[in-house]
Design a protein around this motif. Structure first.
Motif, mmCIF file in Angstrom:
data_model
loop_
_atom_site.group_PDB
_atom_site.id
_atom_site.type_symbol
_atom_site.label_atom_id
_atom_site.label_comp_id
_atom_site.label_asym_id
_atom_site.label_seq_id
_atom_site.Cartn_x
_atom_site.Cartn_y
_atom_site.Cartn_z
ATOM 1 N N MET A 265 -2.804 113.816 26.638
ATOM 2 C CA MET A 265 -3.860 114.479 27.399
ATOM 3 C C MET A 265 -4.433 115.650 26.577
ATOM 4 O O MET A 265 -3.681 116.433 26.023
ATOM 5 N N VAL B 86 -9.981 121.153 26.435
ATOM 6 C CA VAL B 86 -10.954 121.881 25.633
ATOM 7 C C VAL B 86 -10.838 123.363 25.994
ATOM 8 O O VAL B 86 -10.930 123.730 27.162
ATOM 9 N N PHE C 158 -0.242 122.707 33.628
ATOM 10 C CA PHE C 158 -1.583 122.875 33.078
ATOM 11 C C PHE C 158 -2.339 124.021 33.757
ATOM 12 O O PHE C 158 -3.005 124.823 33.106
ATOM 13 N N THR C 159 -2.230 124.085 35.096
ATOM 14 C CA THR C 159 -2.985 125.114 35.827
ATOM 15 C C THR C 159 -2.507 126.517 35.431
ATOM 16 O O THR C 159 -3.308 127.451 35.344
ATOM 17 N N HIS D 149 -12.101 129.605 28.799
ATOM 18 C CA HIS D 149 -11.931 128.534 29.787
ATOM 19 C C HIS D 149 -11.113 127.416 29.192
ATOM 20 O O HIS D 149 -11.295 127.061 28.032
ATOM 21 N N MET E 37 -10.401 123.540 30.061
ATOM 22 C CA MET E 37 -10.775 122.444 30.950
ATOM 23 C C MET E 37 -10.344 121.115 30.367
ATOM 24 O O MET E 37 -10.328 120.931 29.147
ATOM 25 N N HIS E 38 -10.025 120.208 31.265
ATOM 26 C CA HIS E 38 -9.597 118.878 30.850
ATOM 27 C C HIS E 38 -10.735 118.173 30.107
ATOM 28 O O HIS E 38 -11.894 118.288 30.508
#
Lengths: 452, 89
Positions: free
Chosen positions: B1, B4, B57-58, B76, B78-79
């Motif tokens: 996974m 960015v 991840f969060t 930021h 983000m996925h």
């Protein structure tokens, strides 16, 4: 490798242009909760909703964090409660509303829709009792939303229901007069109501839907306005192309969130509703898109044409971005929920008559329009009938969500707070349609209905 | 996974070091970096592999956000899927 420009564009859309997922709405069928004993039925309803939607809010919060996309509302839509009420009609139907409210509080959703009846061709068992109970149901609950479908292209317009709804809308306002008449803001009267609409107040879970489903409504008027602001020299063909491209991107994001929510909740994906849903926040207005196209103020001559272009381009851009499109799909024009509409109405440039024309080319209808408190029920019924006629003849959804501001006159203001916003009370033509409304009966379905 | 990480803000000394240091602490592998400085505005995009990240991840995204606040930058995480779905057909 991803392009740096694309990455920054997405981040700007979210950070500066209010791009968000407006709602993830779980549709839940309550057909297996029907019982002739209303208390037993309510127990089954509560148990089923809390079991199915237990993970809805946590999962949406997780997706929000993972993708960095705000999901503003988590909602539930249920089978029209009139279908449950049919089995226990001599009893106190409001118990269903109390149960829905309790379930909404338990699972932590923002709204629960489906306190609804579909009466386009006539009243079935349960419909009448449910509609009569709407004012009380909406006054004693905070999260429950009601809707009534009074017409369709196939069935015509049920004018007895139209007459009734004029009165019911007034009662909803009267019962909540001490709370800015909020009751009427949670009631929509539809023609051609879609069965998979994720947006409130009109969401319900149609009888043809599966047991449980995830529908997603996207938003993004701010993004569309921002791209138009950067392209002042384009002609309208170019404007339409630009809106299509932007709508495509917005919808892809909706599709991604819908698929992820569906996977994590183990619930089938239903539809993405391709919508430009405004909020009262600055920079999140559909009216400002129309003004960006070149109108001095929303409501000026040319507004209907600009809105037609916008609505069509949003659909064309969005339809390829999603595997299933449904719901209302198009630009919304709720007056009190849109900063540009509010300003235009305050100036007196945006009138109800102009809004009515706009509803012929946009996705819904006269939405969140605040009218004087002394507007007679038959005038409200007349407005409903006009809107329903536009929907019926044009094979489209139209809706009426009017809020009579009890004790107030045109020019004053109501403030609902939150996403429902605030707005001026708009002048209504009060020449009486009483005799027309009193005739009752059913306006026959138009020729357009005979497509077979 | 893959995720960015974007860093935008006023250019100061040590941005890359601090951001990649925070990634290393969480066992996040930075696979690709592009950066530019335009009139004092620093913009960096880092592709990173988060499959072995040692925190959820969060939490990682929140931690990087905090780091950004401390440094006066906007960071930021983000996925990758969000960008792929919006910009690729």
């Amino acid at each position: 490798m991803l392009n740096a420009g694309d990455i920054l564009e997405t981040i700007t859309m979210i950070q500066d242009e209010n791009l968000d997922i407006r709602t993830v709405t779980m549709g839940i069928s309550l057909l297996d909760c029907i019982d002739s004993d209303i208390d037993k039925a309510c127990d089954k309803v509560y148990e089923k909703i809390t079991r199915y939607a237990k993970e809805l809010v946590p999962v949406c919060n997780d997706i929000e964090a993972q993708f960095g996309i705000p999901i503003i509302n988590k909602r539930i839509a249920v089978t029209p409660v009139a279908m449950l009420a049919a089995a226990c009609q001599s009893q106190n139907i409001v118990k269903f509303a109390v149960t829905l409210e309790k379930a909404a509080n338990t699972v932590g959703v923002n709204f629960i829709g489906g306190y609804s009846a579909l009466v386009q061709k006539g009243f079935a068992s349960g419909d009448y009792a449910l509609i009569e109970s709407i004012p009380e149901a909406l006054s004693i609950t905070d999260h429950v939303c009601a809707s009534v479908n009074i017409g369709s292209t196939k069935a015509g317009i049920n004018m007895d229901a139209v007459a009734m709804m004029g009165r019911i809308i007034r009662q909803c306002s009267e019962k909540t007069a001490d709370r800015e008449c909020i009751g009427a803001a949670k009631l929509v009267v539809f023609c051609n109501a879609p069965e998979d609409n994720p947006f409130m107040a009109g969401a319900f879970h149609g009888a043809g839907e599966p047991d449980c489903v995830i529908n997603v409504g996207v938003s993004g008027p701010g993004v569309v306005r921002a791209v138009l602001a950067k392209s002042k020299d384009l002609d309208l063909t170019g404007v339409a192309d630009l809106i299509k491209k932007t709508a495509f991107k917005i919808t892809r994001m909706g599709q991604l969130v819908a698929m992820e929510a569906s996977k994590r909740l183990c619930v089938p994906f239903g539809i993405v509703d391709l919508s430009l849903a405004p909020t009262p926040a600055i920079g999140d207005s559909v009216a400002h898109i129309l003004e960006e196209m070149g109108l001095e103020t929303c409501g000026a001559c040319g507004t209907t044409a600009a809105l037609a272009l916008l609505n069509d381009a949003v659909k064309k851009g969005g339809v390829m971005a999603s595997s299933h499109v449904g719901g209302l799909s198009g630009a919304f024009i709720p007056v009190s929920e849109d900063a540009g509409m509010i300003a235009a109405a305050q100036k007196g440039i945006l009138t109800i008559e102009k809004l009515e024309a706009m509803t012929a080319v946009c996705s819904v209808g006269l939405d969140m329009v605040i009218i004087p408190g002394d507007t007679p029920a038959e005038v409200i019924s007349g407005i409903i009938a006009d809107e329903a006629a536009i929907g019926m003849v044009n094979f489209k959804t139209t809706a009426v969500r009017l809020i009579p501001a009890i004790g107030k006159k045109a020019g004053e203001e109501l403030n609902f707070g939150g996403l429902l916003g605030y707005g001026p009370i708009m002048k209504v033509n009060t020449a009486s349609p009483l005799q027309f409304i009193k005739r009752g009966g059913r306006i026959p379905a138009p020729m357009q209905a005979l497509k077979n | 996974m893959r995720a960015v990480i974007t860093v935008i803000g006023k250019d100061v000394v040590g941005i890359l070091a601090k951001v990649s240091g925070a990634c290393a602490q969480c066992n996040v592998n930075v696979t690709e970096v592009t950066q530019s400085v335009l009139q004092d505005v620093f913009a960096m995009i880092m592709m990173s592999d988060i499959k072995d990240c040692n925190i959820p991840f969060t939490d990682f995204a929140a931690k990087m956000g905090e780091l950004g606040k401390d440094m006066g930058l906007s960071i930021h995480v983000m996925h990758e899927d969000i960008f792929n779905s919006m910009h690729r057909i």
